[in-house]
Motif scaffolding. Structure first.
Motif, PDB file in Angstrom:
ATOM      1  N   LEU A  24       0.843  -1.196   0.000  1.00  0.00           N
ATOM      2  CA  LEU A  24       0.000   0.000   0.000  1.00  0.00           C
ATOM      3  C   LEU A  24       0.879   1.247   0.000  1.00  0.00           C
ATOM      4  O   LEU A  24       0.618   2.222   0.685  1.00  0.00           O
ATOM      5  CB  LEU A  24      -0.938  -0.010   1.217  1.00  0.00           C
ATOM      6  N   ASN A  25       1.941   1.206  -0.777  1.00  0.00           N
ATOM      7  CA  ASN A  25       2.869   2.328  -0.894  1.00  0.00           C
ATOM      8  C   ASN A  25       2.263   3.449  -1.744  1.00  0.00           C
ATOM      9  O   ASN A  25       1.478   3.191  -2.653  1.00  0.00           O
ATOM     10  CB  ASN A  25       4.168   1.857  -1.569  1.00  0.00           C
ATOM     11  N   TYR A  26       2.617   4.689  -1.435  1.00  0.00           N
ATOM     12  CA  TYR A  26       2.245   5.849  -2.254  1.00  0.00           C
ATOM     13  C   TYR A  26       0.737   5.991  -2.463  1.00  0.00           C
ATOM     14  O   TYR A  26       0.294   6.387  -3.534  1.00  0.00           O
ATOM     15  CB  TYR A  26       2.919   5.775  -3.632  1.00  0.00           C
ATOM     16  N   LYS A  27      -0.060   5.682  -1.470  1.00  0.00           N
ATOM     17  CA  LYS A  27      -1.518   5.747  -1.612  1.00  0.00           C
ATOM     18  C   LYS A  27      -2.134   6.957  -0.921  1.00  0.00           C
ATOM     19  O   LYS A  27      -3.348   7.104  -0.909  1.00  0.00           O
ATOM     20  CB  LYS A  27      -2.168   4.465  -1.079  1.00  0.00           C
ATOM     21  N   GLY A  28      -1.337   7.821  -0.311  1.00  0.00           N
ATOM     22  CA  GLY A  28      -1.867   9.007   0.349  1.00  0.00           C
ATOM     23  C   GLY A  28      -2.665   8.702   1.607  1.00  0.00           C
ATOM     24  O   GLY A  28      -3.501   9.496   2.015  1.00  0.00           O
ATOM     25  N   LEU A  29      -2.406   7.562   2.222  1.00  0.00           N
ATOM     26  CA  LEU A  29      -3.157   7.161   3.412  1.00  0.00           C
ATOM     27  C   LEU A  29      -2.796   8.014   4.624  1.00  0.00           C
ATOM     28  O   LEU A  29      -1.626   8.158   4.950  1.00  0.00           O
ATOM     29  CB  LEU A  29      -2.876   5.696   3.751  1.00  0.00           C
ATOM     30  N   SER A  30      -3.804   8.556   5.288  1.00  0.00           N
ATOM     31  CA  SER A  30      -3.579   9.268   6.545  1.00  0.00           C
ATOM     32  C   SER A  30      -3.924   8.365   7.732  1.00  0.00           C
ATOM     33  O   SER A  30      -3.594   8.673   8.866  1.00  0.00           O
ATOM     34  CB  SER A  30      -4.387  10.561   6.602  1.00  0.00           C
ATOM     35  N   GLU A  31      -4.612   7.262   7.440  1.00  0.00           N
ATOM     36  CA  GLU A  31      -4.900   6.232   8.447  1.00  0.00           C
ATOM     37  C   GLU A  31      -5.021   4.899   7.724  1.00  0.00           C
ATOM     38  O   GLU A  31      -5.256   4.858   6.512  1.00  0.00           O
ATOM     39  CB  GLU A  31      -6.156   6.544   9.243  1.00  0.00           C
ATOM     40  N   LEU A  32      -4.865   3.837   8.470  1.00  0.00           N
ATOM     41  CA  LEU A  32      -4.956   2.512   7.865  1.00  0.00           C
ATOM     42  C   LEU A  32      -6.413   2.132   7.659  1.00  0.00           C
ATOM     43  O   LEU A  32      -7.259   2.389   8.519  1.00  0.00           O
ATOM     44  CB  LEU A  32      -4.255   1.478   8.749  1.00  0.00           C
ATOM     45  N   PRO A  33      -6.747   1.523   6.526  1.00  0.00           N
ATOM     46  CA  PRO A  33      -8.128   1.130   6.267  1.00  0.00           C
ATOM     47  C   PRO A  33      -8.595   0.052   7.239  1.00  0.00           C
ATOM     48  O   PRO A  33      -7.845  -0.878   7.549  1.00  0.00           O
ATOM     49  CB  PRO A  33      -8.096   0.595   4.826  1.00  0.00           C
ATOM     50  N   THR A  34      -9.827   0.165   7.705  1.00  0.00           N
ATOM     51  CA  THR A  34     -10.347  -0.789   8.690  1.00  0.00           C
ATOM     52  C   THR A  34     -10.466  -2.200   8.128  1.00  0.00           C
ATOM     53  O   THR A  34     -10.362  -3.170   8.875  1.00  0.00           O
ATOM     54  CB  THR A  34     -11.715  -0.327   9.233  1.00  0.00           C
ATOM     55  N   ASP A  35     -10.656  -2.344   6.817  1.00  0.00           N
ATOM     56  CA  ASP A  35     -10.739  -3.672   6.201  1.00  0.00           C
ATOM     57  C   ASP A  35      -9.460  -4.475   6.406  1.00  0.00           C
ATOM     58  O   ASP A  35      -9.489  -5.698   6.390  1.00  0.00           O
ATOM     59  CB  ASP A  35     -11.027  -3.569   4.706  1.00  0.00           C
ATOM     60  N   LEU A  36      -8.372  -3.800   6.612  1.00  0.00           N
ATOM     61  CA  LEU A  36      -7.085  -4.460   6.840  1.00  0.00           C
ATOM     62  C   LEU A  36      -7.116  -5.317   8.100  1.00  0.00           C
ATOM     63  O   LEU A  36      -6.435  -6.329   8.193  1.00  0.00           O
ATOM     64  CB  LEU A  36      -5.998  -3.388   6.952  1.00  0.00           C
ATOM     65  N   PHE A  37      -7.953  -4.946   9.056  1.00  0.00           N
ATOM     66  CA  PHE A  37      -7.998  -5.622  10.351  1.00  0.00           C
ATOM     67  C   PHE A  37      -9.154  -6.631  10.456  1.00  0.00           C
ATOM     68  O   PHE A  37      -9.470  -7.108  11.527  1.00  0.00           O
ATOM     69  CB  PHE A  37      -8.088  -4.596  11.475  1.00  0.00           C
ATOM     70  N   GLN A  38      -9.783  -6.930   9.323  1.00  0.00           N
ATOM     71  CA  GLN A  38     -10.895  -7.880   9.270  1.00  0.00           C
ATOM     72  C   GLN A  38     -10.425  -9.177   8.617  1.00  0.00           C
ATOM     73  O   GLN A  38      -9.494  -9.180   7.826  1.00  0.00           O
ATOM     74  CB  GLN A  38     -12.060  -7.297   8.457  1.00  0.00           C
ATOM     75  N   GLU A  39     -11.117 -10.269   8.947  1.00  0.00           N
ATOM     76  CA  GLU A  39     -10.816 -11.546   8.295  1.00  0.00           C
ATOM     77  C   GLU A  39     -11.250 -11.465   6.835  1.00  0.00           C
ATOM     78  O   GLU A  39     -12.208 -10.779   6.527  1.00  0.00           O
ATOM     79  CB  GLU A  39     -11.562 -12.674   9.003  1.00  0.00           C
ATOM     80  N   PRO A  40     -10.588 -12.114   5.929  1.00  0.00           N
ATOM     81  CA  PRO A  40      -9.447 -13.002   6.102  1.00  0.00           C
ATOM     82  C   PRO A  40      -8.097 -12.285   6.060  1.00  0.00           C
ATOM     83  O   PRO A  40      -7.074 -12.894   6.318  1.00  0.00           O
ATOM     84  CB  PRO A  40      -9.578 -13.966   4.917  1.00  0.00           C
ATOM     85  N   ILE A  41      -8.100 -10.987   5.762  1.00  0.00           N
ATOM     86  CA  ILE A  41      -6.828 -10.275   5.601  1.00  0.00           C
ATOM     87  C   ILE A  41      -5.989 -10.333   6.875  1.00  0.00           C
ATOM     88  O   ILE A  41      -4.788 -10.614   6.818  1.00  0.00           O
ATOM     89  CB  ILE A  41      -7.058  -8.812   5.164  1.00  0.00           C
ATOM     90  N   CYS A  42      -6.595 -10.078   8.017  1.00  0.00           N
ATOM     91  CA  CYS A  42      -5.830 -10.012   9.265  1.00  0.00           C
ATOM     92  C   CYS A  42      -5.156 -11.335   9.615  1.00  0.00           C
ATOM     93  O   CYS A  42      -4.171 -11.352  10.351  1.00  0.00           O
ATOM     94  CB  CYS A  42      -6.697  -9.525  10.418  1.00  0.00           C
ATOM     95  N   ASN A  43      -5.653 -12.427   9.063  1.00  0.00           N
ATOM     96  CA  ASN A  43      -5.074 -13.739   9.355  1.00  0.00           C
ATOM     97  C   ASN A  43      -4.096 -14.230   8.295  1.00  0.00           C
ATOM     98  O   ASN A  43      -3.571 -15.336   8.411  1.00  0.00           O
ATOM     99  CB  ASN A  43      -6.181 -14.781   9.521  1.00  0.00           C
ATOM    100  N   SER A  44      -3.866 -13.434   7.257  1.00  0.00           N
ATOM    101  CA  SER A  44      -2.977 -13.893   6.192  1.00  0.00           C
ATOM    102  C   SER A  44      -1.779 -12.980   5.943  1.00  0.00           C
ATOM    103  O   SER A  44      -0.739 -13.451   5.496  1.00  0.00           O
ATOM    104  CB  SER A  44      -3.760 -14.088   4.893  1.00  0.00           C
ATOM    105  N   VAL A  45      -1.895 -11.691   6.224  1.00  0.00           N
ATOM    106  CA  VAL A  45      -0.818 -10.747   5.903  1.00  0.00           C
ATOM    107  C   VAL A  45       0.400 -10.974   6.805  1.00  0.00           C
ATOM    108  O   VAL A  45       0.288 -10.933   8.026  1.00  0.00           O
ATOM    109  CB  VAL A  45      -1.300  -9.285   6.006  1.00  0.00           C
ATOM    110  N   GLU A  46       1.538 -11.204   6.166  1.00  0.00           N
ATOM    111  CA  GLU A  46       2.806 -11.371   6.880  1.00  0.00           C
ATOM    112  C   GLU A  46       3.724 -10.169   6.692  1.00  0.00           C
ATOM    113  O   GLU A  46       4.525  -9.857   7.563  1.00  0.00           O
ATOM    114  CB  GLU A  46       3.524 -12.628   6.379  1.00  0.00           C
ATOM    115  N   ARG A  47       3.587  -9.514   5.550  1.00  0.00           N
ATOM    116  CA  ARG A  47       4.422  -8.353   5.249  1.00  0.00           C
ATOM    117  C   ARG A  47       3.515  -7.232   4.722  1.00  0.00           C
ATOM    118  O   ARG A  47       2.755  -7.441   3.778  1.00  0.00           O
ATOM    119  CB  ARG A  47       5.479  -8.720   4.224  1.00  0.00           C
TER     120      ARG A  47
END
Length: 87
Positions: free
Chosen positions: A28-51
Motif C-alpha cells: 500500500l505504498n504511495y496511496k496518500g493514506l492518513s490512516e490505515l483502512p479498517t478492512d485491513l484488520f478484518q478476516e481473512p486479511i488479518c489472518n494472512s498478511v505477513e508483510r
C-alpha cells in the motif's frame, strides 16, 4: 501470494484482491493514506498478511488494531510522519 501495488490500483481494489486470494504480502505504498483502512484488520486479511508495506503515505500513527494482524512479521513504514506507535 501478494497484492500488487500497481500505479492505478486503489486501496479498495488491493484489499479486495488480498481478501479473495489470502495474500501474505500487501503493498500500500504511495496511496496518500492518513490512516490505515479498517478492512485491513478484518478476516481473512488479518489472518494472512505477513508483510505490509506502507511507504510514503501520510500516516502520523499506527492504530492498536495492528495487533490483529496475527501473522505480521514485517511492517515497512518508511517516509511517513509517525508521531505515535502502539505498545
Amino acid at each position: 501470494m501478494m497484492a500488487e501495488d500497481h500505479e492505478f490500483s486503489s486501496v479498495e481494489e488491493i484489499l479486495i484482491e488480498a481478501a479473495e486470494h489470502k495474500h501474505c504480502i500487501l503493498y500500500l505504498n504511495y496511496k496518500g493514506l492518513s490512516e490505515l483502512p479498517t478492512d485491513l484488520f478484518q478476516e481473512p486479511i488479518c489472518n494472512s498478511v505477513e508483510r505490509l508495506f506502507l511507504k510514503r503515505n501520510q500516516l502520523t500513527s499506527v492504530p492498536a488494531d495492528i495487533g490483529k494482524l496475527t501473522r505480521l512479521v514485517e511492517l515497512y513504514l518508511h517516509s511517513n510522519s509517525l508521531a505515535y506507535l502502539p505498545e
